[in-house]
Design a protein around this motif. Structure first.
Motif, PDB file in Angstrom:
ATOM      1  N   ARG A  91      64.446 -37.532  -7.817  1.00 30.38           N
ATOM      2  CA  ARG A  91      64.924 -36.367  -8.546  1.00 30.38           C
ATOM      3  C   ARG A  91      64.106 -36.203  -9.835  1.00 30.38           C
ATOM      4  O   ARG A  91      63.513 -37.159 -10.343  1.00 30.38           O
ATOM      5  CB  ARG A  91      66.408 -36.543  -8.879  1.00 30.38           C
ATOM      6  N   ASP A  92      64.111 -34.997 -10.379  1.00 37.13           N
ATOM      7  CA  ASP A  92      63.285 -34.725 -11.558  1.00 37.13           C
ATOM      8  C   ASP A  92      63.751 -35.508 -12.784  1.00 37.13           C
ATOM      9  O   ASP A  92      62.934 -36.028 -13.547  1.00 37.13           O
ATOM     10  CB  ASP A  92      63.301 -33.224 -11.865  1.00 37.13           C
ATOM     11  N   GLN A  93      65.036 -35.613 -12.955  1.00 39.70           N
ATOM     12  CA  GLN A  93      65.561 -36.251 -14.159  1.00 39.70           C
ATOM     13  C   GLN A  93      66.480 -37.403 -13.767  1.00 39.70           C
ATOM     14  O   GLN A  93      67.093 -37.397 -12.705  1.00 39.70           O
ATOM     15  CB  GLN A  93      66.324 -35.242 -15.019  1.00 39.70           C
TER      16      GLN A  93
ATOM     17  N   ARG B  83      67.156 -42.529  -9.276  1.00 37.78           N
ATOM     18  CA  ARG B  83      66.473 -41.241  -9.089  1.00 37.78           C
ATOM     19  C   ARG B  83      66.227 -40.928  -7.614  1.00 37.78           C
ATOM     20  O   ARG B  83      66.107 -39.758  -7.253  1.00 37.78           O
ATOM     21  CB  ARG B  83      65.138 -41.254  -9.827  1.00 37.78           C
ATOM     22  N   HIS B  84      66.156 -41.966  -6.760  1.00 36.68           N
ATOM     23  CA  HIS B  84      65.907 -41.731  -5.339  1.00 36.68           C
ATOM     24  C   HIS B  84      67.196 -41.490  -4.564  1.00 36.68           C
ATOM     25  O   HIS B  84      67.129 -41.221  -3.357  1.00 36.68           O
ATOM     26  CB  HIS B  84      65.157 -42.922  -4.729  1.00 36.68           C
TER      27      HIS B  84
ATOM     28  N   HIS C  55      70.267 -39.143  -3.810  1.00 40.06           N
ATOM     29  CA  HIS C  55      70.662 -37.750  -3.949  1.00 40.06           C
ATOM     30  C   HIS C  55      72.119 -37.600  -3.530  1.00 40.06           C
ATOM     31  O   HIS C  55      72.485 -37.962  -2.394  1.00 40.06           O
ATOM     32  CB  HIS C  55      69.766 -36.854  -3.090  1.00 40.06           C
TER      33      HIS C  55
ATOM     34  N   GLU D 210      61.443 -38.888  -2.095  1.00 44.78           N
ATOM     35  CA  GLU D 210      61.136 -38.043  -3.237  1.00 44.78           C
ATOM     36  C   GLU D 210      62.212 -38.242  -4.314  1.00 44.78           C
ATOM     37  O   GLU D 210      63.400 -38.000  -4.066  1.00 44.78           O
ATOM     38  CB  GLU D 210      61.089 -36.575  -2.828  1.00 44.78           C
TER      39      GLU D 210
END
Length: 518
Positions: free
Chosen positions: A365-367, A347-348, A350, A363
């Protein structure tokens, strides 16, 4: 004549002078107490005349009768005889004789006012009001002063060596930084319009001039430190030789002329600021692409970029191999363009540039996909089961891991490790750290030197069973090779620390038809 024969009988066979505190050996021969002790220390415990063994020097006793005879001879022989040309009443400087040239008495005192050795008679007349000291006391005081000076010079040498080491390290950092800056500037400008080539040359020249200016200062500082160290070494050698001087008179004369080297003058500090070197470039290129000066990014800018507004970050392109690098040109025969699998990304992590670039951000990611790694890892969509395959990646900094793994590589975190590439039997990885690198497989690590280049290549030959890693900047360098029998499809997999960026370099027109679908 009789006086001369009598004096000869009272002469020490070692120093060839009248006896001073004579002692008698068991063999009957007489010597000065100091002379026989020094002879035993340097030449062994034998009589210098008959070679009979000498007992412990501590057991030797002074021959009182012979000492009294020597004193009578000295008193009868010496009379005040001024040297030719000497002024009446003037003191004579210390010469090679061991007695006062004016009074014939032993020179056992030191006149601090005149700075010469004197006898007891001199203290009554010429040196009556002067500051006097025993020779031994004066020497001990002078020795203490010289030892203190020696300690100071040793401390100064240690500080100078530490400063020299820091200066050399700083010079190396400046050289490495300048090389990296020059390489980055070259790679950026190589993709821009011909109109920017003049600006490129100007930037490189500025960096080179700044580097040369600082390195010249560093060389001057190094030479200054080397000269200071040599001066300290010469002074220490003189002090050591003087401390080993057995003759008190020579020691006292030379010690007055010996002065320590001057203290080290302050060095000119080196000034190097990477942001200052790139300040004008940032302003010039920020309007074209916000990734132009991003660490580790080497975008491909189209010719129309100068006339376009905001645009998507271009795909990293593998630099063309140099004509003088046949190994890399051979590796390029099996070049494969890779893409990241979004479902596998943590999730971290990108993804961007059509899933060819990944960046670790704080930050999340949302999903996240059910198939994503709990660790900060991502694998590629492509897998390889046969043949030979080669790909290149560009990393922004250290603290990243490159490798390959079987499909069974665990997605969940197990144990205390922050990544699982090479921690088990189903993966192989190369971990790049700031102070060095490590090759991992089946939980075992092999330590390797640090990798300075940011462009890396991986060569996978499934037929011969080897996986090789290369550093491609500033020149190609083999890092490590794994040898194994690969029994399952292999996926390229990567791990990144927070703030790091990794890009899959693409070669236009490279073969991809041999890769297995995910």
């Amino acid at each position: 004549m009789a006086a001369e024969i009598f004096e000869e009988k009272l002469t020490c066979a070692i120093c060839l002078g009248l006896y001073r505190d004579p002692v008698t050996l068991p063999c009957g021969h007489n010597f000065c107490g100091v002379c026989i002790k020094d002879s035993v220390t340097r030449l062994g415990r034998e009589c210098p005349e008959c070679r009979e063994l000498v007992p412990d020097c501590a057991a030797l006793r002074r021959n009182v009768a012979l000492s009294n005879v020597v004193e009578l001879v000295q008193a009868a022989k010496w009379e005040p005889k001024p040297r030719p040309g000497a002024q009446p009443g003037a003191l004579t400087e210390l010469g090679p004789a061991a007695c006062c040239p004016r009074h014939g008495r032993p020179l056992d005192l030191f006149c601090r006012t005149e700075g010469i050795c004197v006898c007891s008679a001199c203290t009554v007349f010429e040196c009556r009001l002067h500051e006097l000291a025993l020779l031994e006391d004066e020497r001990q005081e002078r020795e203490a002063q010289l030892k203190a000076t020696l300690e100071t010079t040793v401390q100064q040498a240690a500080r100078a060596k530490a400063e020299l080491q820091k200066l050399q390290q700083r010079s190396s950092q400046i050289q490495s930084s300048a090389c990296n800056l020059a390489s980055m500037v070259s790679s950026k400008f190589s993709c821009l319009l011909r109109a920017l080539e003049t600006r490129q040359a100007s930037a490189l020249k500025a960096i080179e001039e700044a580097k040369t200016e600082q390195l010249v200062k560093a060389q001057v500082g190094e030479q200054q430190l080397q000269d200071h160290l040599e001066a300290l070494a010469r002074h220490d050698c003189k002090v050591q030789n003087l401390l080993g001087q057995p003759d008190d008179r020579t020691f006292l004369q030379e010690s007055q002329l010996l002065a320590p080297p001057e203290p080290l003058r302050p060095l000119t500090p080196l000034q190097w600021n990477e942001d200052q070197q790139l300040g004008d470039l940032k302003k010039l290129l920020s309007q074209l692409d916000d990734l132009v000066l991003e660490e580790g990014a080497h975008p491909r800018v189209p010719a129309e970029a100068a006339d376009l507004g905001p645009m998507e970050a271009p795909v990293p392109v593998a630099p063309v191999p140099s004509p003088v690098c046949p190994l890399r040109r051979d590796l390029w025969q099996n070049y494969r363009n890779l893409t990241f699998d979004p479902d596998s990304a943590n999730r971290h992590l990108h993804l961007s540039c059509q899933n060819r670039k990944v960046r670790h951000r704080r930050e999340p990611r949302d999903q996240a996909s059910p198939n994503s790694f709990d660790l900060w890892q991502v694998q590629c969509t492509e897998s390889f089961q046969a043949g030979r395959h080669y790909w290149e990646v560009r990393v922004s900094s250290h603290s990243v891991t490159l490798g390959v793994a079987y499909p069974e590589l665990e997605r969940n975190k197990q144990g205390t490790h922050i990544d699982n590439i090479g921690r088990g039997p189903s993966s192989w990885g190369l971990c790049l750290q700031e102070g060095g690198s490590q090759a991992w497989h089946n939980g075992e690590a092999k330590k390797l030197p640090a990798v300075s280049g940011r462009l890396l290549g991986m060569d996978l030959d499934l037929a011969s069973g080897h996986l090789a890693f290369y550093s491609l900047e500033p020149q190609i360098q083999h890092l490590y090779t794994f040898h194994a029998i690969f029994t399952q499809p292999l996926y390229p997999v990567f791990w990144l620390l927070e703030g790091r960026t990794l890009a899959l370099c693409h070669r236009p027109g490279s073969q991809e038809d041999t890769s297995e679908p995910n």
